[in-house]
Design an enzyme around this catalytic site. Structure first.
Site, PDB file in Angstrom:
ATOM      1  N   ASN A   2       0.583  -1.226   0.003  1.00  0.00           N
ATOM      2  CA  ASN A   2       0.128  -0.006  -0.145  1.00  0.00           C
ATOM      3  C   ASN A   2       0.797   1.198  -0.086  1.00  0.00           C
ATOM      4  OD1 ASN A   2      -2.053   1.897   0.393  1.00  0.00           O
ATOM      5  ND2 ASN A   2      -2.953   0.982   2.070  1.00  0.00           N
ATOM      6  N   ASP A   3       1.203   1.750   1.160  1.00  0.00           N
ATOM      7  CA  ASP A   3       1.903   2.970   1.512  1.00  0.00           C
ATOM      8  C   ASP A   3       3.159   3.066   0.564  1.00  0.00           C
ATOM      9  OD1 ASP A   3       0.252   3.883   3.181  1.00  0.00           O
ATOM     10  OD2 ASP A   3       1.220   3.473   4.921  1.00  0.00           O
TER      11      ASP A   3
END
Lengths: 481, 102
Positions: free
Chosen positions: A405-406
């Site tokens: 994700n990030d």
């Protein structure tokens, strides 16, 4: 210098060289295993040399040697069994436990040497026996660092294993207690050095240091625990080097310093890759632990994204030429590394170029994802580091993001948000992007990922294992024709 | 004393130099391998075993020996287990060892 001292010194020199060359060989996966074996051979040499030297020089008695033999046999058996049985996803916990015992052993060595010196000076009637500063300072530092490492590493392993809650544990007055323990430790350390040697002050230091270790790691979030493990690895190295100063053992000084350096570098690299400062991690309270996405479909934020089916993904992959897989911790958590490897193999067999783009902190610790993929039989030539992967996204037809994700959020390129400045994978440069994710829940940084709302992105809402299984089924249909 | 301090500082520098060239692909095995190297504290356990002549000395010897042996044996074994899984593409998959077996 006696002949024995000369031979021992030479053996230590050879062993230390083998440690350095062994680490050096870890530059490439092709030579890394040889490097580790060379380092192990150096270890055997150092241990045998120390044994001969100590037996001839000090003699010892049968009780001491028996205590050593029984301890070595029990500890060795425990180490070998846990090392053989550990699951690859649980490696960080095991490394942390080995840090704990390494630090504990170093503290025990300094403590034993100190007690021995007290007994010796009492026996010779020296009374106010004084220990030179060149020995007493390393003893104090060794007990301090070793004991902090022992208790801190056990807590870190507990957090990684999930026995201790991953969320930061802060209780009222914990900061004050922390300061109090630090003051006690400093006072006990100084008194141990300046007063006539007494086991009492050193014991107080030991207890205070153990408390500091616990208090230091409890407030650290589960997501940050691997950074702490790396830091404690450096601590253990330093504790061992201090123990080397105490008993005047050069092999321990050299090896301890090497590990101290290794742990420090890795800690800094990890912190950079996570966009955090080591200080803010130690102060704690950030990582909320292993956030489990709420079960069920996509959240309310899913409005701006394009949902696609496993079948759509199958078509895209089957007709692509270059595919880049971006695995993240979600993949490891779902134990889906074997599914991803199977999918990659099907595609590779069709002549499609498949590579893995691996962010430095994918998985539970740096390089952990590589180990998990290697376990699933992925050749290391397919694993690209951040710097190699990013140019490759420009020519990539499909980027398949699973559980990351990030580290893919393009917002990192702009200042002024939680991920600004963080090194990311340029997934948005690919021609088409597929994200397999359970829901729209944000990552550790608590920020929406702009990649998900990119017009090139299709979201497949599924858990990693089930989603990949569906994609595999679909791809098989298209490639069979 | 000064010789030991010089050894310490130079070894730190060598460590920084060698480790910073290791690719992130191998960071986990490298950390585990470095972890095994600090198992050299076994040498310390041997020295205090030779010096021990009272109950406190024996107990501390036992603790140091058990802890250090777990560190050194476990560290090298688990690092080797990880590293032998890293394979080249041309070798058939059947050759690669399965996890959990040695």
């Amino acid at each position: 210098m006696t002949a024995l001292e000369w031979v021992t010194g030479l053996a230590y020199l050879i062993a230390s060289t083998m440690f350095v060359v062994g680490l050096h060989l870890m530059r490439s996966p092709a030579s890394a295993r040889r490097g580790n074996l060379l380092s192990a051979a150096g270890m055997v040499l150092a241990i045998v040399a120390t044994f001969v030297y100590a037996a001839v020089t000090f003699g010892g008695n049968w009780i001491g040697w028996t205590a050593l033999a029984v301890g070595l046999a029990l500890g060795g058996a425990f180490g070998a069994i846990s090392a053989r049985q550990v699951k690859m996803t649980d490696i960080p916990q095991l490394v942390s436990m080995f840090n704990a015992v390494g630090g504990g052993a170093a503290a025990a060595v300094a403590f034993a040497d100190f007690v021995h010196r007290i007994a010796e000076s009492a026996a010779t009637g020296a009374g106010e026996g004084h220990i030179e500063l060149t020995v007493s300072i390393p003893i104090v530092l060794d007990v301090l660092i070793g004991a902090i490492t022992l208790s801190g590493s056990v807590i870190a392993a507990g957090k990684l294993q999930g026995i201790i809650p991953g969320k930061p544990i802060v209780f009222p007055g914990s900061r004050i207690l922390n300061v109090l323990m630090a003051l006690i430790a400093v006072a006990a350390g100084v008194l141990t050095i300046v007063l006539p040697p007494s086991a009492l002050t050193l014991s107080v230091l030991l207890v205070a240091a153990l408390a500091i270790g616990v208090l230091m790691v409890l407030p650290i979030g589960g997501a940050d625990a691997p950074v702490v493990v790396s830091l404690l690895n450096a601590f253990t190295g330093l504790a061992v080097a201090m123990a080397g100063f105490v008993i005047d053992n050069q092999a321990m000084i050299i090896a301890g310093a090497l590990v101290g350096a290794a742990g420090t570098i890795l800690t800094l690299q990890m912190a950079t890759a996570m966009n955090r400062s080591v200080l803010s991690i130690i102060i704690g309270g950030f990582g909320t632990g292993d956030t489990v996405a709420p079960a069920g479909g996509p959240g309310a934020d899913a409005a701006g994204v394009r949902q696609i089916s496993a079948d759509d993904v199958g078509i895209q992959l089957a007709y692509a030429r270059h595919v880049m897989i971006v695995p993240g911790y979600g993949l490891a958590a779902a134990q889906a590394q074997h599914e991803i490897a199977e999918l990659a193999k099907i595609l590779t067999d069709q002549g499609i170029d498949v590579k893995y783009a691996i962010h430095p902190v994918a998985g539970r610790m740096p390089g952990h994802m590589n180990v998990l993929l290697a376990e699933a039989n992925v050749p290391y030539t397919q694993m690209l580091q951040l710097e190699e992967a990013n140019p490759a996204f420009d020519t990539c037809d499909v980027a398949l993001v699973v559980g990351a994700n990030d580290v893919t959020n393009p917002a990192a390129r702009r200042p002024g948000n939680a991920v600004s400045g963080m090194p990311i994978l340029d997934v948005d440069h690919a021609k088409s992007i597929v994200v397999v994710k359970r829901s729209m829940s944000p990552g550790y940084a608590g920020l929406d990922n702009e990649l998900f709302s990119n017009t090139k992105t299709g979201m497949l809402f599924a858990d990693a294992k089930g989603g990949l299984a569906d994609i595999i089924t679909s791809v098989k249909e298209y490639v069979a024709n | 004393m000064f010789t030991n301090l010089a050894l310490f500082v130079l070894s730190l520098l060598v460590g920084f130099e060698v480790i910073s060239k290791i690719p992130s692909t191998l960071h986990t095995p490298m950390m585990s391998g470095a972890n095994a190297i600090h198992g050299v504290v076994v040498a310390g356990a041997i020295v205090i075993a030779a010096l021990a002549d009272d109950p406190a000395g024996y107990v501390l010897t036992f603790i140091a020996a058990a802890f250090a042996a777990a560190n050194v044996v476990g560290g090298y074994v688990v690092t080797d287990r990880m590293l032998k899984m890293f394979r080249k593409p041309d070798r058939p998959a059947a050759d690669a060892p399965k996890a959990g077996q040695k």
